[in-house]
Design a protein around this motif. Structure first.
Motif, PDB file in Angstrom:
ATOM      1  N   ARG A  33       0.217  -4.270   4.068  1.00 45.21           N
ATOM      2  CA  ARG A  33      -0.941  -5.124   3.809  1.00 45.21           C
ATOM      3  C   ARG A  33      -0.911  -6.400   4.649  1.00 45.21           C
ATOM      4  NH1 ARG A  33      -3.790  -5.827  -2.020  1.00 45.21           N
ATOM      5  NH2 ARG A  33      -5.402  -7.324  -1.461  1.00 45.21           N
TER       6      ARG A  33
ATOM      7  N   ARG B 154      -4.749  -1.823  -1.991  1.00 41.77           N
ATOM      8  CA  ARG B 154      -5.588  -1.339  -0.898  1.00 41.77           C
ATOM      9  C   ARG B 154      -5.113   0.025  -0.409  1.00 41.77           C
ATOM     10  NH1 ARG B 154      -8.257  -5.644   1.639  1.00 41.77           N
ATOM     11  NH2 ARG B 154      -8.735  -7.200   0.041  1.00 41.77           N
TER      12      ARG B 154
ATOM     13  N   GLY C 272      -9.656  -3.263  -5.633  1.00 40.36           N
ATOM     14  CA  GLY C 272      -9.139  -3.841  -4.401  1.00 40.36           C
ATOM     15  C   GLY C 272      -7.800  -4.539  -4.550  1.00 40.36           C
TER      16      GLY C 272
ATOM     17  N   GLU D  55      -7.481   2.268  -4.799  1.00 37.28           N
ATOM     18  CA  GLU D  55      -8.106   0.980  -4.468  1.00 37.28           C
ATOM     19  C   GLU D  55      -9.324   0.747  -5.359  1.00 37.28           C
ATOM     20  OE1 GLU D  55     -10.673  -0.855  -0.753  1.00 37.28           O
ATOM     21  OE2 GLU D  55      -8.799   0.182  -0.267  1.00 37.28           O
TER      22      GLU D  55
ATOM     23  N   LYS E 204      -7.949   5.685  -1.337  1.00 38.51           N
ATOM     24  CA  LYS E 204      -9.156   4.931  -1.652  1.00 38.51           C
ATOM     25  C   LYS E 204      -9.469   4.937  -3.138  1.00 38.51           C
ATOM     26  CE  LYS E 204     -12.431   2.419   0.175  1.00 38.51           C
ATOM     27  NZ  LYS E 204     -12.096   1.210   0.982  1.00 38.51           N
TER      28      LYS E 204
ATOM     29  N   GLY F 262       0.801  -1.225   0.000  1.00 36.97           N
ATOM     30  CA  GLY F 262       0.000   0.000   0.000  1.00 36.97           C
ATOM     31  C   GLY F 262       0.826   1.264   0.000  1.00 36.97           C
TER      32      GLY F 262
END
Length: 451
Positions: free
Chosen positions: A247, A278, A275, A270, A267, A44
């Protein structure tokens, strides 16, 4: 003791690909793209060296913001714009509520963190100031005017616009370059992410925390949360306190090597990858190291305001947010069998499976709507507030960084909140990550600052 980011994350030096078109990439360049995409998938976040981003510009920025946040409270309150959801100007402490305080799913995520990797659970709003400064040109017409409003220029700082524009453009340029590399590494069209960023409501958004007031070990300056935008870029702060979660559930103290930047997935990234990547969780807390750095600054006659050096990059407010390319194809393929097997879908969603999320959690919607919903959840926007389609004055002006899609640069005491500290439970599974490769550089270097 938690590891720090400079020990567990590789450094991606992007200098070799700057100015190149993907059609001319070498095998080493494609390896770099794959490494960037894989690091974002597995952790991430990533550490980047962009030779176009000078360290002295970061210092000039921090000097300015320390002076700004050190002003009397009433002077800073003049720069607040609650009618614009605090998306320009100042945001006082006690305003922004960490999403985990109101989000049941994040509360469950907190409970599942393993021993030694727990968050410092917040119980109320963040004890930090923030200032939002627009970066890059805005669209001439938008359905989301409050996200694209004209900037607020504080009084008594004649150098404000030049310093903020310059540093904001440098960080936006680095993020736009990384977005291009990530798109190639993810198997998307090379400009897929960069095109969505053009005209986005990018923000240089430093936070300010007074360590003379917030001087309790374990105090929460910014509670456990993810960022709602596309990619967040962090320059170095002069005080430690930022922690990120990889993660695999590890809590990692942020230590940014000299001349480098930390980037975290938000977000929107993501969303666009269904997804696969993330949004990175993080927090800022007062630690013994934070207080030791504050003592040293105080003894040297320097400011004890902890200032973050942060840019939030966004998709254009009026652009459609949905899984791209192969991620959209995967979501469509998963949707039909899940409709036929609702029990299986519920099981996938219960464990946070990417398949369940891609099919149901990332519906097509305008990026501005997604931002509005997130702002409502963290109490920066009044629930149900409406925006109308208007022209934004002065929206395309501004010069800026050569960032791949012609996106340019647009332009005190007593406010600490007593936020309780408690510990959460345990139990998240972990997965390995082999991130080091030929594209990395050494990370074991002497570092004086953190975000």
């Amino acid at each position: 003791m938690n590891p720090d980011s400079a020990d567990v994350l590789p450094v991606f030096d992007i200098g070799s690909v700057l100015g190149k078109h993907p059609e001319s990439y070498s095998a080493e360049d494609f390896a770099l793209c794959k490494g960037v995409a894989e690091c974002l998938h597995q952790t991430g976040c990533l550490i980047v060296h962009d030779p176009r981003v000078p360290a002295d510009m970061n210092d000039q920025f921090l000097d300015l913001l320390e002076r700004y946040f050190g002003q009397p409270t009433e002077r800073k309150l003049e720069d607040c714009r609650p009618s614009l959801d605090y998306q320009v100007g100042a945001t006082p402490p006690g305003t922004e509520v960490p999403r985990c305080v109101v989000d049941a799913a994040l509360q469950e995520q907190l409970r599942r963190l393993q021993a030694g990797n727990q968050a410092t659970t917040p119980t109320g709003a963040d004890a930090k100031w923030r200032f939002m400064w627009r970066v890059g040109p805005r669209p001439a017409h938008t359905a989301f005017p409050e996200l694209n409003a004209e900037p607020v220029v504080p009084k008594a700082f004649p150098e404000w616009r030049a310093v903020m524009d310059g540093w904001g453009a440098a960080l936006l340029g680095a993020a736009t370059a990384v977005a291009g590399l990530a798109a190639v590494g993810l198997g998307l069209q090379p400009a897929a992410l960069q095109e969505l960023m053009c005209g986005g409501p990018h923000l240089l958004a430093p936070t300010g925390s007074d360590l003379d007031v917030n001087s309790r070990t374990g105090g929460v300056l910014a509670g456990y949360h993810y960022d709602l935008n596309l990619l967040t870029v962090h320059g170095r702060s002069r005080f430690p306190g930022l922690y990120v979660w990889l993660r695999d559930g590890r809590r990692v103290a942020v230590r940014i090597p000299a001349g480098c930047l930390l980037m975290q997935a938000g977000k929107q990234l993501e969303w666009l990858t269904g997804g696969h990547i993330r949004a990175g969780m993080h927090e800022v807390v007062v630690t013994e190291a934070t207080l030791a750095a504050a003592d040293a600054a105080r003894a040297a006659g320097r400011s004890t305001w902890r200032v973050s050096s942060t840019v939030f990059t966004h998709c254009c407010s009026d652009a459609l947010l949905r899984p791209l390319g192969r991620f959209g194809e995967q979501a469509a393929a998963q949707q039909q069998p899940q409709q036929q097997q609702p029990q299986q879908q519920q099981q996938q969603e219960a464990v946070g499976g990417a398949a369940g999320e891609a099919a149901g959690s990332y519906p097509a919607m305008k990026a501005g709507e997604q931002v509005q919903r997130e702002l409502e959840a963290i109490c920066l926007r009044k629930v149900g507030a409406d925006a109308t389609n208007v022209s934004c004055p002065g929206s395309g002006g501004n010069s800026g960084a050569n960032s791949g899609c012609s996106s340019g640069s647009g332009s005190g005491k007593g406010e600490g909140l007593g936020v309780g500290s408690s510990r959460a439970g345990n139990g998240v599974s972990s997965s390995g990550s082999g991130l080091a490769g030929p594209h990395t550089t050494a990370t074991g270097v002497a570092v004086a600052g953190n975000r």
